[in-house]
Design an enzyme around this catalytic site. Structure first.
Site, PDB file in Angstrom:
ATOM      1  N   GLY A 148       0.771  -1.224   0.000  1.00 47.09           N
ATOM      2  CA  GLY A 148       0.000   0.000   0.000  1.00 47.09           C
ATOM      3  C   GLY A 148       0.807   1.281   0.000  1.00 47.09           C
TER       4      GLY A 148
ATOM      5  CG  MET B 123      -2.841  -8.191  -6.098  1.00 45.22           C
ATOM      6  SD  MET B 123      -2.179  -7.208  -7.472  1.00 45.22           S
ATOM      7  CE  MET B 123      -1.388  -8.523  -8.428  1.00 45.22           C
TER       8      MET B 123
ATOM      9  CB  ILE C 268     -13.638  -4.444 -10.028  1.00 43.13           C
ATOM     10  CG1 ILE C 268     -12.549  -4.010  -9.039  1.00 43.13           C
ATOM     11  CG2 ILE C 268     -14.943  -3.719  -9.756  1.00 43.13           C
ATOM     12  CD1 ILE C 268     -12.847  -4.286  -7.590  1.00 43.13           C
TER      13      ILE C 268
ATOM     14  CG  HIS D 236      -1.667  -1.054 -15.091  1.00 45.41           C
ATOM     15  ND1 HIS D 236      -1.738  -2.333 -14.568  1.00 45.41           N
ATOM     16  CD2 HIS D 236      -0.882  -1.141 -16.184  1.00 45.41           C
ATOM     17  CE1 HIS D 236      -1.029  -3.146 -15.327  1.00 45.41           C
ATOM     18  NE2 HIS D 236      -0.505  -2.455 -16.314  1.00 45.41           N
TER      19      HIS D 236
END
Lengths: 225, 225
Positions: free
Chosen positions: B23, B101, B104, B120
């Protein structure tokens, strides 16, 4: 050799350019290679269309030209062989594609192994094939550009030598973007050709290592609208 | 409303962040959204792995967290519904994926239509999917970068909001390149989120128009090695 006043031609690489269209990249290459001290000289320009503007540009610069027509050959192989024959007749060592709209096949690749350069108006591997600029515009990317690569049997798939990036502005039409990319093409293609003919390129797997002159880099970014 | 001394929360957009890993993008978003005058606030951080470093970062910043495990749900749809439920419980209006990962699916896309952002590590549409930086390195591109896009049902295919480019240096390892791209990610993601929550984005076909604040642009290039 017999004329001590002659320019030392053997040290200047003989380059052939193939084009199908107007040839603004040809113009940029002519300008760069006719400059004092250029390690390359364009010795012939070939086209697959008798009316290609590139032929006129070549004639204006007193560069010999030839035309090879697809319809004069039974297949792609024969067409490719005719290109090789013409280029060899002019003792060409390196080939630059400048908007040449035909795929390059085995006869050409065998005759000029890792010695054919192409410029493509996109940051490859994004947007290969026709109309890279339009593809980028319609896709909505924020950064577009162009790529000089060594030609292999695929469409715009060969090892990358140089890339130049430009921004896509929100008000851009496809035409605006095309012009901005074109300016960048005229910067990166002459540089890549120079490194190539100076023997600075080595290819490992599909990555190109360049023994770069001091202070030079194989990437550019021009934020100018 | 009843407390005249309270910060005017209704004007601050409530953002949920989903992560699977360490993160660092979450850290950049926390830093940006806790700055004075930020139009967004991260109200919850969710992960699909209980040990995701992002959860620790969130706790350190006193942001509520949740974990949704794939194995607790019979199918992807159920997993997605659990995400929606958690995010809704925190009244989330915008979702940022930060190294999340999992794909969606429709429940999330329907719950947050055009309100899920992803970052990305490649100049999309080049190198989608896993390890964009490594793909770029192995392909031998000269210019790499990162992209913030709106999430759709595909893998890294949604409309592009912002892109940042960095050079690939000849001596680069994949790690070096990854770090250079990561620095750029930390610049462009907070900016894109800010424009999004300020209601500056409109999507036509797949192109995103941004009503940009004076002097800002949705592209970056950092030539710093």
């Amino acid at each position: 050799m017999s004329d001590p006043g002659a320019r030392s031609l053997p040290e200047v690489a003989r380059v052939g350019v193939l084009a199908s269209g107007g040839g603004t990249n040809l113009a940029a290459l002519i300008e760069a290679t006719t400059a004092q001290g250029s390690p390359a000289r364009i010795v012939v320009v070939g086209a697959d269309r008798p009316r290609a503007g590139a032929l006129q540009r070549a004639r204006a610069a007193q560069i010999p030209t030839f035309v090879v027509l697809k319809r004069d050959h039974p297949d792609r192989r024969g067409f490719d062989r005719a290109l090789v024959e013409q280029l060899r007749a002019h003792h060409v060592e390196w080939v630059c594609l400048a908007g040449f709209m035909k795929r390059i096949g085995p006869p050409m690749l065998d005759a000029f192994p890792s010695r054919i350069l192409n410029i493509h108006p996109a940051l490859l591997p994004a947007f290969p094939g026709l109309d890279g600029q339009g593809q980028a515009h319609r896709h909505g990317v924020r950064i577009a550009g162009c790529t000089v690569h060594l030609v292999d049997a695929g469409t715009d798939t060969g090892p990358i030598v140089a890339q130049g990036a430009v921004p896509v502005l929100q008000g851009d039409t496809e035409h605006n973007l095309q012009q901005r990319i074109l300016r960048m093409e005229h910067t990166i293609y002459p540089a890549a050709l120079r490194w190539a003919v100076e023997g600075r390129l080595t290819v490992e797997d599909r990555r190109v290592h360049i023994d770069l002159p001091e202070g030079e880099a194989p990437w550019w970014f021009d934020p100018t609208p």
